[in-house]
Scaffold this motif. Structure first.
Motif, PDB file in Angstrom:
ATOM      1  N   ASP A 162     -20.060 -15.311  13.682  1.00 37.24           N
ATOM      2  CA  ASP A 162     -19.154 -15.560  14.973  1.00 37.24           C
ATOM      3  C   ASP A 162     -17.678 -15.731  14.654  1.00 37.24           C
ATOM      4  OD1 ASP A 162     -21.515 -15.636  16.457  1.00 37.24           O
ATOM      5  OD2 ASP A 162     -21.975 -17.840  16.190  1.00 37.24           O
ATOM      6  N   VAL A 163     -16.870 -15.296  15.701  1.00 32.23           N
ATOM      7  CA  VAL A 163     -15.526 -15.447  15.477  1.00 32.23           C
ATOM      8  C   VAL A 163     -15.012 -16.308  16.564  1.00 32.23           C
ATOM      9  CG1 VAL A 163     -13.144 -14.198  15.521  1.00 32.23           C
ATOM     10  CG2 VAL A 163     -15.294 -13.068  14.554  1.00 32.23           C
ATOM     11  N   ARG A 164     -14.385 -17.316  16.429  1.00 34.93           N
ATOM     12  CA  ARG A 164     -14.054 -18.531  17.512  1.00 34.93           C
ATOM     13  C   ARG A 164     -12.304 -18.542  17.552  1.00 34.93           C
ATOM     14  NH1 ARG A 164     -17.776 -20.233  14.142  1.00 34.93           N
ATOM     15  NH2 ARG A 164     -19.670 -20.942  15.092  1.00 34.93           N
ATOM     16  N   ARG A 165     -12.230 -18.392  19.055  1.00 37.54           N
ATOM     17  CA  ARG A 165     -10.810 -18.365  19.383  1.00 37.54           C
ATOM     18  C   ARG A 165     -10.091 -19.495  18.896  1.00 37.54           C
ATOM     19  NH1 ARG A 165      -9.011 -18.371  25.856  1.00 37.54           N
ATOM     20  NH2 ARG A 165      -6.731 -17.812  25.446  1.00 37.54           N
ATOM     21  N   GLY A 166      -8.953 -19.081  18.431  1.00 36.66           N
ATOM     22  CA  GLY A 166      -7.850 -19.906  17.676  1.00 36.66           C
ATOM     23  C   GLY A 166      -8.130 -20.016  16.225  1.00 36.66           C
ATOM     24  N   SER A 167      -9.229 -19.214  15.825  1.00 38.91           N
ATOM     25  CA  SER A 167      -9.519 -19.509  14.380  1.00 38.91           C
ATOM     26  C   SER A 167      -8.543 -18.504  13.516  1.00 38.91           C
ATOM     27  CB  SER A 167     -11.011 -19.328  14.135  1.00 38.91           C
ATOM     28  OG  SER A 167     -11.376 -17.949  14.473  1.00 38.91           O
ATOM     29  N   GLY A 168      -8.607 -18.654  12.046  1.00 34.59           N
ATOM     30  CA  GLY A 168      -7.816 -17.832  11.282  1.00 34.59           C
ATOM     31  C   GLY A 168      -6.385 -18.084  11.197  1.00 34.59           C
ATOM     32  N   TYR A 188      -8.621 -13.456  12.293  1.00 32.32           N
ATOM     33  CA  TYR A 188      -9.377 -14.207  11.401  1.00 32.32           C
ATOM     34  C   TYR A 188     -10.296 -13.127  10.606  1.00 32.32           C
ATOM     35  CZ  TYR A 188     -13.779 -16.504  10.266  1.00 32.32           C
ATOM     36  OH  TYR A 188     -14.916 -17.080   9.642  1.00 32.32           O
ATOM     37  N   THR A 189     -10.037 -13.140   9.307  1.00 35.65           N
ATOM     38  CA  THR A 189     -10.875 -12.466   8.466  1.00 35.65           C
ATOM     39  C   THR A 189     -12.137 -12.998   7.857  1.00 35.65           C
ATOM     40  OG1 THR A 189      -8.838 -11.352   7.895  1.00 35.65           O
ATOM     41  CG2 THR A 189     -10.591 -11.128   6.217  1.00 35.65           C
ATOM     42  N   ARG A 218      -6.645 -14.769  19.593  1.00 35.45           N
ATOM     43  CA  ARG A 218      -5.844 -15.157  20.378  1.00 35.45           C
ATOM     44  C   ARG A 218      -6.343 -15.174  22.090  1.00 35.45           C
ATOM     45  NH1 ARG A 218      -1.161 -13.114  17.670  1.00 35.45           N
ATOM     46  NH2 ARG A 218       0.017 -14.807  16.916  1.00 35.45           N
ATOM     47  N   ARG A 219      -7.403 -13.968  22.280  1.00 41.61           N
ATOM     48  CA  ARG A 219      -7.693 -13.648  23.746  1.00 41.61           C
ATOM     49  C   ARG A 219      -9.190 -14.391  23.874  1.00 41.61           C
ATOM     50  NH1 ARG A 219      -6.104  -8.282  25.842  1.00 41.61           N
ATOM     51  NH2 ARG A 219      -4.483  -7.327  24.503  1.00 41.61           N
TER      52      ARG A 219
END
Length: 228
Positions: A73-79, A84-85, A185-186
């Motif tokens: 999972d990739v969460r908005r605002g992470s990285g 986010y890598t 960001r989106r």
């Protein structure tokens, strides 16, 4: 899509078992009946041209492992700075999604022949890197090209693959790693993937470059045009 370079081929034994795992996504609100055509060219070992084919193998590299459904999972605002890598920036429980197939260390000299990445919407690129001692070198970056006017938010995209003359010499003890970078960001992007199978052959072939002492082409070309 990874194409086997001219002059190379993957050996097949009649006893081998093949598994076809296909992802089909409908980008419209209309249910549609579809089918998949999977074509494979065979050259019999007894054919005159078989002697001119150099054996090649596939090393499956996947950030979330070689499972039936390797996702993270990739969460908005992470990285960092909206990107986010995975698995590099995974923290806490997210590290549980890192699979053993995210790296590979050969015990013999090999030459990498071609690779391309697979991402889900929101994905920007996959990256194949080589590690020797404390030195890390980017070997290939497979970038997502979105035709969708809104950007990286849909399946209306294609990936880049390595150029035809890409040959990378890897020595025993070197380690190959793969990562996937998504925009954050989106939106959040759940059940994401980062896969980068690599075709290679044994030994160091003529023209192969040592990435730790010679430059290699890290960018490639799009595998196909925009689909209907």
């Amino acid at each position: 899509m990874v194409s086997v370079p001219r002059g190379y081929g993957v050996a097949h034994d009649p006893k081998d078992k093949w598994i076809v795992n296909t992802m089909v996504h409908n980008l419209t609100p209309t249910a549609t009946s579809v089918y998949v055509v999977y074509e494979v060219d065979f050259v019999p070992m007894t054919a005159p041209g078989a002697a001119e084919i150099t054996p090649a193998k596939v090393q499956w590299l996947d950030v979330a492992g070689a499972s039936t459904y390797p996702v993270f999972d990739v969460r908005r605002g992470s990285g960092t700075n909206g990107r986010y890598t995975f698995p590099d920036q995974a923290r806490g429980r997210d590290r549980d999604d890192i699979g053993e197939a995210s790296s590979f260390s050969p015990d013999r000299p090999i030459t990498l022949l071609t690779t391309a990445g697979h991402l889900h919407p929101g994905g920007l690129w996959t990256e194949l890197a080589g590690v020797r001692g404390g030195t890390r070198k980017t070997l290939s970056r497979s970038e997502a090209h979105y035709w969708e006017p809104a950007g990286p938010v849909s399946w209306d995209m294609a990936m880049t693959a390595t150029p035809p003359d890409w040959k990378v010499a890897i020595s025993p003890g070197d380690r190959l790693t793969v990562s996937a970078t998504y925009e954050t960001r989106r939106a959040s992007w759940y059940e994401s993937m980062g896969i980068m199978p690599v075709l290679y052959t044994e030994g160091h072939v003529v023209g192969a470059r040592d990435p730790f002492s010679q430059p290699v082409a890290t960018r490639g070309r799009i595998t196909h045009g925009r689909l209907p």
